[in-house]
Design a protein around this motif. Sequence first.
Motif, PDB file in Angstrom:
ATOM      1  N   GLU A 333      49.105  43.992  55.945  1.00  0.00           N
ATOM      2  CA  GLU A 333      50.027  43.909  54.822  1.00  0.00           C
ATOM      3  C   GLU A 333      49.833  45.126  53.929  1.00  0.00           C
ATOM      4  N   PHE A 335      49.243  47.753  51.070  1.00  0.00           N
ATOM      5  CA  PHE A 335      48.440  47.659  49.854  1.00  0.00           C
ATOM      6  C   PHE A 335      48.656  48.917  49.027  1.00  0.00           C
ATOM      7  N   ARG A 338      45.852  50.439  42.615  1.00  0.00           N
ATOM      8  CA  ARG A 338      46.172  50.272  41.208  1.00  0.00           C
ATOM      9  C   ARG A 338      45.768  51.517  40.427  1.00  0.00           C
ATOM     10  N   TYR A 365      40.960  50.884  46.157  1.00  0.00           N
ATOM     11  CA  TYR A 365      41.562  49.807  45.372  1.00  0.00           C
ATOM     12  C   TYR A 365      42.169  50.356  44.086  1.00  0.00           C
ATOM     13  N   THR A 700      39.190  41.959  50.994  1.00  0.00           N
ATOM     14  CA  THR A 700      40.212  41.073  50.431  1.00  0.00           C
ATOM     15  C   THR A 700      39.946  40.805  48.960  1.00  0.00           C
ATOM     16  N   TYR A 701      38.680  40.609  48.602  1.00  0.00           N
ATOM     17  CA  TYR A 701      38.320  40.343  47.208  1.00  0.00           C
ATOM     18  C   TYR A 701      38.798  41.469  46.304  1.00  0.00           C
ATOM     19  N   MET A 703      41.023  43.839  46.962  1.00  0.00           N
ATOM     20  CA  MET A 703      42.478  44.059  47.006  1.00  0.00           C
ATOM     21  C   MET A 703      43.208  43.078  46.102  1.00  0.00           C
ATOM     22  N   LYS A 704      42.655  41.880  45.967  1.00  0.00           N
ATOM     23  CA  LYS A 704      43.354  40.838  45.211  1.00  0.00           C
ATOM     24  C   LYS A 704      42.961  40.778  43.743  1.00  0.00           C
ATOM     25  N   ASN A 705      41.802  41.321  43.405  1.00  0.00           N
ATOM     26  CA  ASN A 705      41.300  41.188  42.038  1.00  0.00           C
ATOM     27  C   ASN A 705      41.125  42.538  41.373  1.00  0.00           C
ATOM     28  N   SER A 707      39.453  45.312  39.333  1.00  0.00           N
ATOM     29  CA  SER A 707      38.010  45.467  39.320  1.00  0.00           C
ATOM     30  C   SER A 707      37.579  46.671  38.508  1.00  0.00           C
ATOM     31  N   SER A 719      40.140  36.191  34.740  1.00  0.00           N
ATOM     32  CA  SER A 719      40.868  35.820  35.953  1.00  0.00           C
ATOM     33  C   SER A 719      40.203  36.376  37.202  1.00  0.00           C
TER      34      SER A 719
END
Length: 731
Positions: A333, A335, A338, A365, A700-701, A703-705, A707, A719
């Motif tokens: 998927e 990415f 940020r 990331y 995955t951690y 990529m989703k959060n 940091s 969050s």
Amino acid sequence: MPRSLMTHRAPAKPPVVGTATESGPSSAAERYFNRELSWLAFNERVLAEACNREYPLLERLRFLSISGSNLDEFLTIRVAGLVGQMQRGIDNRSIDGKSPAQQLTEIRRKVEELGDIQQSTLDELRGLLAEQGIRIADIDELGKDALRGLRRYFVDELSRVLTPQAIDPAHPFPFISNLGLALLFKLRRKADNASLIEMVLVPSGIPRFVRLPDQPDLFVPVEAVIARFAYILFPGFTIRGSGVFRVLRDSDIEFEEEAEDLVRFFRSAIQRRRRGRVILLELGEGFDPDAEALLREELALSEALVTRSAGMLAIGGLGAIVDALDRPDLSFEPFTPRYPERILEHDGDVFAAIRAKDIVIQHPYESFEVVVDFLRRAAADPAVVSIKQTLYRAGNQSPVINALIAAAEAGKSVTAVVELKARFDEEQNLHWAAQLERAGIQVIYGFIDWKTHAKISMVVRREEEGFRTYCHFGTGNYHPVTTRIYTDLSYFTADPALGRDAAKLFNFVTGYVEPSRMEAIAISPLNLRERLFELIDREIEHAREGKPAMIWAKLNAMTERQVIDRLYEASQAGVVIDLVVRGNCCLRPGVPGLSENITVKSIIGRFLEHSRIWAFGNGHRLPSARAKVFITSADAMSRNLDRRVEVLVPLRNKTVHDQVLRQVLLANLLDTEQSWRLQADGSYVRMATDDEGRRFNVHTYFMKNPSLSGRGTALDSESVPTLTLRGGKRR
């Protein structure tokens, strides 16, 4: 043209501190793993990802391709070095006591084993891809329409760039370049039944796979197309046999310390590399014995490895298929990195953001654009007086180079330390050096016999309080492509002590002015090794005093004997040591009386783990606010500690310290889904879950959060899931 390097010599290396411990197993083979075999084990883990059924099919094919490219580089550099030692009668023993000949025997066996696994993996992936409409075809399986299309392509395009070369006394044996793919044909002339052998080299500039306009999901290896329609090249001849082969050559550049002009030396050395001695001859299925004998004689293969493949040659080329296809359903998927919120909160003013508080971001990331913007802002800022920058690998289309040129054109004083000894990037770095000098930038090539591998940017800005220095310290290269797939840390700071140390480091590299005193950072080969040993020894003292004693580290390689021995000594003293070592590791963990307190794991996944971090408990259980945490450009290898200019940077800012320790390092230790545990016998076991059956994926951690300190106040820090050592356990 970049200027010649002056023939100054680097300062003499300082004496090495520390001695190997004699406790526990005493023989070299019992204490250490072989470096080369450990690297092959790493590549086997990469290859295993091609069999990972949880990955999309094209990503599995990419891992297979990477394993092939990795193996090619290993053979042309590491194996070439061992062959060279044998040819010169040098009996340098490996860390585990093996001679070059013994290592080559084991390497040959493992390389052949990996080749078999690669071919069986390709066969499996071919079948699965065919179910999705993508065919990597055997040409004999194709129908008439496809064959007509391939014949048309051969006649209209391919035949025009092919050059048949007769092999006989009147024609010298043609030169085959490194990684060169070629075919041999046994011919009989129809007119007089005379026999002839012809060679056809596959031009390096043509696509590895042929695609037809009306069948874009069909891929046929170009050598198969040449073999099928070679009769068109040889009218009047009957083809009695053919075979495809590939040649790998010694690609290492042996540096001559007495070279008076480093630029001229590397320009000629790059040419010599392409003509290095043959290290591997890879033969296709059914290769003719007479043709093989001819190649062995003409290529002087007395010490070379000869392998026979039952399938496709040049597995590394499969990445071209992945790049050519637009199949999101068969890929990871997408990415998007940020951009650090902290900098956006300061209206994009990176200097204001750094001035407010140190920043650490984690690539990929967080976007590498912030590093480029750091330099772009410096180029446009009238308050900026000077910029100094190290360049080890910058890539083909480098925005960093463009930013430096813009700064020089804006009247800034710009110094670039360009490392010409960056393997396989020498030619690109020569090009950048010339471009930089034409823009008026002071280009320095550093030391004759050491590589400058440290990753530092230094910007001096005139402000109301006086001059202020802003620094970027990185664990990875200033390369816009690798920063999208390598995990690395970028640390931005205006800490005055770090700024003063950075200035001394640049003076050391550009003017050979050895710093008399550093306030914070350690530099190899001057004192980085000593600093690491001091930190390890301090943990040993804590253990002997009954205090908590722990070491965490994340590295790409662990092969340096004295570092390993110091960690063994720490383990025997009761220090608990957890290592994340992605690649080759010569340290043997979990051996009673030697290393029972050491664990080693390797993470292989979507991103290539590249950041280098050390953490020392400092009398407290990790993770702790009182721990000593460092980022570095150096791995635990002799070349990094003795033959390269590297940096070890302490993280003294509380926020940055905690984020690197409690997020980056801890997340790597907690990962299970992409982790392999190194056993005392040298084997690696995939973890999948922890001891309590839980799963965690570090990629995955992140990529989703959101940091690290680039998160800013715009995002709710609560969050982000908090990472803990489950139940306080060390594993």
